[in-house]
Design a protein around this motif. Sequence first.
Motif, PDB file in Angstrom:
ATOM      1  N   LEU A  86       0.818  -1.222   0.000  1.00 11.05           N
ATOM      2  CA  LEU A  86       0.000   0.000   0.000  1.00 11.05           C
ATOM      3  C   LEU A  86       0.847   1.266   0.000  1.00 11.05           C
ATOM      4  CD1 LEU A  86      -3.015  -0.884   2.319  1.00 11.05           C
ATOM      5  CD2 LEU A  86      -2.978  -0.659  -0.165  1.00 11.05           C
ATOM      6  N   GLY A  87       2.015   1.222   0.628  1.00 16.78           N
ATOM      7  CA  GLY A  87       2.916   2.380   0.597  1.00 16.78           C
ATOM      8  C   GLY A  87       3.396   2.667  -0.819  1.00 16.78           C
ATOM      9  N   GLU A  88       3.749   1.615  -1.556  1.00 10.92           N
ATOM     10  CA  GLU A  88       4.161   1.799  -2.950  1.00 10.92           C
ATOM     11  C   GLU A  88       2.989   2.304  -3.789  1.00 10.92           C
ATOM     12  OE1 GLU A  88       5.996  -0.634  -6.782  1.00 10.92           O
ATOM     13  OE2 GLU A  88       5.785  -1.677  -4.874  1.00 10.92           O
ATOM     14  N   LEU A  89       1.791   1.778  -3.534  1.00 13.60           N
ATOM     15  CA  LEU A  89       0.616   2.252  -4.262  1.00 13.60           C
ATOM     16  C   LEU A  89       0.431   3.754  -4.069  1.00 13.60           C
ATOM     17  CD1 LEU A  89      -2.016   1.780  -5.879  1.00 13.60           C
ATOM     18  CD2 LEU A  89      -3.142   1.403  -3.657  1.00 13.60           C
ATOM     19  N   ARG A  90       0.542   4.217  -2.841  1.00 14.19           N
ATOM     20  CA  ARG A  90       0.393   5.662  -2.570  1.00 14.19           C
ATOM     21  C   ARG A  90       1.393   6.479  -3.397  1.00 14.19           C
ATOM     22  NH1 ARG A  90      -2.707   7.380   1.477  1.00 14.19           N
ATOM     23  NH2 ARG A  90      -3.331   5.960   3.106  1.00 14.19           N
ATOM     24  N   GLU A  91       2.625   5.997  -3.501  1.00 12.91           N
ATOM     25  CA  GLU A  91       3.647   6.708  -4.271  1.00 12.91           C
ATOM     26  C   GLU A  91       3.352   6.670  -5.764  1.00 12.91           C
ATOM     27  OE1 GLU A  91       7.529   5.180  -3.372  1.00 12.91           O
ATOM     28  OE2 GLU A  91       7.218   5.384  -1.212  1.00 12.91           O
ATOM     29  N   ARG A  92       3.019   5.498  -6.281  1.00 16.63           N
ATOM     30  CA  ARG A  92       2.862   5.315  -7.726  1.00 16.63           C
ATOM     31  C   ARG A  92       1.581   5.925  -8.272  1.00 16.63           C
ATOM     32  NH1 ARG A  92       5.073  -0.001 -10.170  1.00 16.63           N
ATOM     33  NH2 ARG A  92       5.330   1.479 -11.845  1.00 16.63           N
ATOM     34  N   ILE A  93       0.529   5.975  -7.461  1.00 14.09           N
ATOM     35  CA  ILE A  93      -0.757   6.443  -7.976  1.00 14.09           C
ATOM     36  C   ILE A  93      -0.692   7.920  -8.376  1.00 14.09           C
ATOM     37  CG2 ILE A  93      -1.927   7.181  -5.849  1.00 14.09           C
ATOM     38  CD1 ILE A  93      -4.305   5.374  -7.039  1.00 14.09           C
ATOM     39  N   GLY A  94       0.207   8.664  -7.760  1.00 17.05           N
ATOM     40  CA  GLY A  94       0.378  10.073  -8.116  1.00 17.05           C
ATOM     41  C   GLY A  94       1.329  10.302  -9.278  1.00 17.05           C
ATOM     42  N   ASP A  95       1.946   9.252  -9.787  1.00 13.46           N
ATOM     43  CA  ASP A  95       2.909   9.352 -10.877  1.00 13.46           C
ATOM     44  C   ASP A  95       2.178   9.256 -12.214  1.00 13.46           C
ATOM     45  OD1 ASP A  95       4.896   9.070 -12.781  1.00 13.46           O
ATOM     46  OD2 ASP A  95       5.768   7.261 -11.902  1.00 13.46           O
ATOM     47  N   PRO A  96       2.070  10.357 -12.962  1.00 11.55           N
ATOM     48  CA  PRO A  96       1.365  10.311 -14.240  1.00 11.55           C
ATOM     49  C   PRO A  96       2.060   9.412 -15.269  1.00 11.55           C
ATOM     50  CG  PRO A  96       2.428  12.442 -13.943  1.00 11.55           C
ATOM     51  CD  PRO A  96       2.607  11.680 -12.670  1.00 11.55           C
ATOM     52  N   GLY A  97       3.310   9.046 -15.023  1.00 11.47           N
ATOM     53  CA  GLY A  97       4.023   8.163 -15.929  1.00 11.47           C
ATOM     54  C   GLY A  97       3.709   6.688 -15.727  1.00 11.47           C
ATOM     55  N   TRP A  98       3.043   6.351 -14.602  1.00 17.32           N
ATOM     56  CA  TRP A  98       2.652   4.969 -14.356  1.00 17.32           C
ATOM     57  C   TRP A  98       1.455   4.662 -15.235  1.00 17.32           C
ATOM     58  CZ3 TRP A  98      -0.349   2.690  -9.688  1.00 17.32           C
ATOM     59  CH2 TRP A  98      -0.282   1.292  -9.722  1.00 17.32           C
ATOM     60  N   ALA A  99       1.545   3.631 -16.039  1.00 16.21           N
ATOM     61  CA  ALA A  99       0.516   3.284 -17.027  1.00 16.21           C
ATOM     62  C   ALA A  99      -0.692   2.636 -16.350  1.00 16.21           C
ATOM     63  CB  ALA A  99       1.100   2.360 -18.093  1.00 16.21           C
ATOM     64  N   LEU A 100      -1.411   3.432 -15.578  1.00 16.04           N
ATOM     65  CA  LEU A 100      -2.574   2.986 -14.823  1.00 16.04           C
ATOM     66  C   LEU A 100      -3.835   3.485 -15.517  1.00 16.04           C
ATOM     67  CD1 LEU A 100      -3.547   1.656 -12.121  1.00 16.04           C
ATOM     68  CD2 LEU A 100      -3.442   3.952 -11.127  1.00 16.04           C
ATOM     69  N   VAL A 101      -4.872   2.640 -15.571  1.00 15.39           N
ATOM     70  CA  VAL A 101      -6.122   3.064 -16.192  1.00 15.39           C
ATOM     71  C   VAL A 101      -6.621   4.317 -15.479  1.00 15.39           C
ATOM     72  CG1 VAL A 101      -6.789   0.773 -17.040  1.00 15.39           C
ATOM     73  CG2 VAL A 101      -7.491   1.487 -14.771  1.00 15.39           C
ATOM     74  N   PRO A 102      -7.102   5.314 -16.224  1.00 13.12           N
ATOM     75  CA  PRO A 102      -7.501   6.572 -15.575  1.00 13.12           C
ATOM     76  C   PRO A 102      -8.671   6.414 -14.608  1.00 13.12           C
ATOM     77  CG  PRO A 102      -7.891   6.655 -17.950  1.00 13.12           C
ATOM     78  CD  PRO A 102      -7.170   5.392 -17.674  1.00 13.12           C
ATOM     79  N   ASP A 103      -9.635   5.575 -14.927  1.00 12.19           N
ATOM     80  CA  ASP A 103     -10.749   5.401 -13.992  1.00 12.19           C
ATOM     81  C   ASP A 103     -10.294   4.678 -12.735  1.00 12.19           C
ATOM     82  OD1 ASP A 103     -10.456   3.068 -15.585  1.00 12.19           O
ATOM     83  OD2 ASP A 103     -12.564   2.541 -15.394  1.00 12.19           O
ATOM     84  N   GLY A 104      -9.414   3.697 -12.890  1.00 11.43           N
ATOM     85  CA  GLY A 104      -8.863   3.002 -11.728  1.00 11.43           C
ATOM     86  C   GLY A 104      -8.053   3.933 -10.847  1.00 11.43           C
ATOM     87  N   ARG A 105      -7.330   4.861 -11.466  1.00  8.68           N
ATOM     88  CA  ARG A 105      -6.557   5.840 -10.695  1.00  8.68           C
ATOM     89  C   ARG A 105      -7.498   6.697  -9.859  1.00  8.68           C
ATOM     90  NH1 ARG A 105      -1.311   7.583 -11.724  1.00  8.68           N
ATOM     91  NH2 ARG A 105      -1.451   6.753 -13.838  1.00  8.68           N
TER      92      ARG A 105
END
Length: 164
Positions: free
Chosen positions: A133-152
């Motif tokens: 969860l700590g890594e998730l908190r860091e990565r979710i704010g990174d626009p370079g992480w290829a995460l689906v926008p709705d999931g973000r």
Amino acid sequence: MINLYDEDANVTGTVPRERMRAENLWHGCATIVVLSLDGARIYVHRRTDTKDVFPGLYDCTAGGVIDAGETPDEAAARELREELGVESPLTFLFQTTYVDERTRYHAWVYETRTDGPFTHQPEEVAWGGWMDLGELRERIGDPGWALVPDGRAITREWLRRTVG
């Protein structure tokens, strides 16, 4: 066929999935945050490159469109079973909406805790694994992480409402 919704999350009829996508109609989705039994990790997966929406991107939730005549609770259990091969008790957390230029839907957000085992649906999930969860908190704010926008957006709301 899927349930068609109005802006206030009321079912107004049914429509073919293809029409919903083509006309960007309001629909419903069941979204499930999958946590480890100890609550310290979240299950993250990468969507297949053949998905019709956001192919090849990572997602922090399982879930999908609510079928015609289906309740959000039924859709959540079905999607968890189909995508990840898991049957686990679900807790409803909150309802929210997501809107962008390609999609607009009402999301019923659930949480479950399980350590698996997971069996990925090969048409939808290319890879899956645990993230702290700590890594998730860091990565979710990174626009370079290829995460689906709705999931973000939904995962940010989940973090704000449940984890703090």
